[in-house]
Scaffold this motif. Structure first.
Motif, mmCIF file in Angstrom:
data_model
loop_
_atom_site.group_PDB
_atom_site.id
_atom_site.type_symbol
_atom_site.label_atom_id
_atom_site.label_comp_id
_atom_site.label_asym_id
_atom_site.label_seq_id
_atom_site.Cartn_x
_atom_site.Cartn_y
_atom_site.Cartn_z
ATOM 1 N N MET A 155 -9.186 3.066 -11.041
ATOM 2 C CA MET A 155 -9.501 2.668 -9.460
ATOM 3 C C MET A 155 -10.307 3.516 -8.620
ATOM 4 S SD MET A 155 -5.632 1.584 -8.283
ATOM 5 C CE MET A 155 -5.935 1.031 -6.785
ATOM 6 N N ASP A 244 1.831 -0.335 -5.435
ATOM 7 C CA ASP A 244 1.050 -1.605 -5.375
ATOM 8 C C ASP A 244 -0.216 -1.457 -6.415
ATOM 9 O OD1 ASP A 244 -1.172 -3.249 -4.358
ATOM 10 O OD2 ASP A 244 0.185 -3.956 -2.833
ATOM 11 N N GLU A 246 -3.000 -2.883 -6.325
ATOM 12 C CA GLU A 246 -4.297 -2.831 -5.836
ATOM 13 C C GLU A 246 -4.507 -1.518 -4.729
ATOM 14 O OE1 GLU A 246 -4.426 -6.744 -3.946
ATOM 15 O OE2 GLU A 246 -4.062 -7.900 -6.036
ATOM 16 N N THR A 247 -3.576 -0.907 -4.311
ATOM 17 C CA THR A 247 -3.837 0.068 -3.474
ATOM 18 C C THR A 247 -3.134 1.376 -3.917
ATOM 19 O OG1 THR A 247 -1.574 -0.129 -2.092
ATOM 20 C CG2 THR A 247 -3.525 -1.670 -1.531
ATOM 21 N N SER A 255 3.958 -7.067 -2.727
ATOM 22 C CA SER A 255 2.719 -6.805 -3.218
ATOM 23 C C SER A 255 2.510 -7.931 -4.446
ATOM 24 C CB SER A 255 3.140 -5.484 -4.192
ATOM 25 O OG SER A 255 3.272 -4.322 -3.141
ATOM 26 N N THR A 257 0.525 -7.209 -7.312
ATOM 27 C CA THR A 257 0.725 -6.661 -8.705
ATOM 28 C C THR A 257 1.422 -5.452 -8.370
ATOM 29 O OG1 THR A 257 -1.523 -5.562 -8.398
ATOM 30 C CG2 THR A 257 -1.312 -7.586 -9.497
#
Length: 277
Positions: A155, A244, A246-247, A255, A257
């Motif tokens: 990420m 989460d 994505e974050t 969320s 995912t």
């Protein structure tokens, strides 16, 4: 397989490859290669024409000098493994080839830098982005391949690519595990027989969570999973978080995912693992 120690020579060779229309795949590693790394190379083979692997134990991403010192460096065995899986190019530079004496680097990657791994390893992701940026600049890959085991690192690199507008596609490859469930890691060589058995609690707890996951009971499940790990003698839990995807903020039922991430010390060895829920 061609082996390069110097940036200039590697760049020149890759420019020639590109001129003939070939696509270039990059698998950056710190060596001590295992089946997990080799699975990234297999993916790179399928998706690109020329596969470059780098082996460089990057000093700027270690916040513990002792950890850097004892990081395994079996370059001869690694070279053989790369040849066996059909890697085209190995780039294995010295530290002074990658860094001038007094370099400054800071990339504002935001809160991602301070969550989870970032909390326990301050400065780590600055070192990661610094070296990966250098490798991207030298190799100029079309596609770069990273392992899911370092989910947060993926990420962070994706954030860097976005911030600096780097024209590369990133591919996350699934975690490879030994038959007993332990996530493959270069650090596993430091585990004694007993510690290795103790370390299995990490994947067992994550698999239990995956089997029982319900987005309406996140905090309860997180606590239960952490307890499974805490009850294992010889294992010191650093964090167990349902985030989460994505974050990396704590997940909530909205969320899209979910990823469960864990870090723990088994004896003197620090291990991380995760599962996508």
């Amino acid at each position: 397989m061609k082996v390069f120690k110097l940036k200039k020579e590697l760049r020149q060779y890759l420019d020639e490859m590109r001129a003939t229309g070939k696509t270039i795949g990059l698998v950056p590693t710190m060596g001590a290669l295992h089946q997990g790394h080799l699975s990234l190379l297999a993916q790179a083979r399928l998706q690109t024409d020329v596969v470059v692997s780098t082996i460089f134990v990057n000093p700027t991403q270690f916040n513990d000098p002792a950890d850097l010192e004892k990081y395994p460096r079996p370059i001869e065995q690694d070279t053989v493994k790369l040849e066996q899986v059909g890697c085209d190019i190995l780039f294995n530079p010295e530290v002074n080839e990658m860094y001038a004496g007094n370099e400054q680097w800071h990339l504002a990657i935001g809160e991602l830098e301070f969550l989870l791994e970032g909390k326990f390893r301050p400065g780590h992701y600055q070192g990661v982005t610094q070296v990966v940026y250098k490798l991207f600049d030298i190799v100029k890959p079309d596609v770069a391949f990273f392992g899911q085991k370092d989910y947060q690192q993926f990420m962070v690199i994706a954030r860097m690519v976005q911030l600096l507008n780097i024209p590369v596609k990133l591919v996350m490859c699934p975690i490879l595990r030994d038959a007993d469930g332990l996530a493959m890691s270069s650090r596993n060589v430091h585990l004694s027989g007993t510690e290795r058995q103790q370390a299995l609690v990490l994947s067992k707890a994550l698999f239990w969570l995956k089997d029982n996951f319900n987005a309406n009971h996140i905090l309860q499940l997180q606590g239960q999973t952490a307890d499974i790990i805490r009850h294992q003698e010889g294992v010191e839990l650093e964090y167990m978080e349902i985030a989460d995807g994505e974050t990396l903020h704590p997940a909530n039922k909205n969320s899209k995912t979910f990823v469960a991430l864990v870090a723990a010390r088994v004896g003197k060895t620090r291990l991380i693992d995760n599962v996508l829920l």
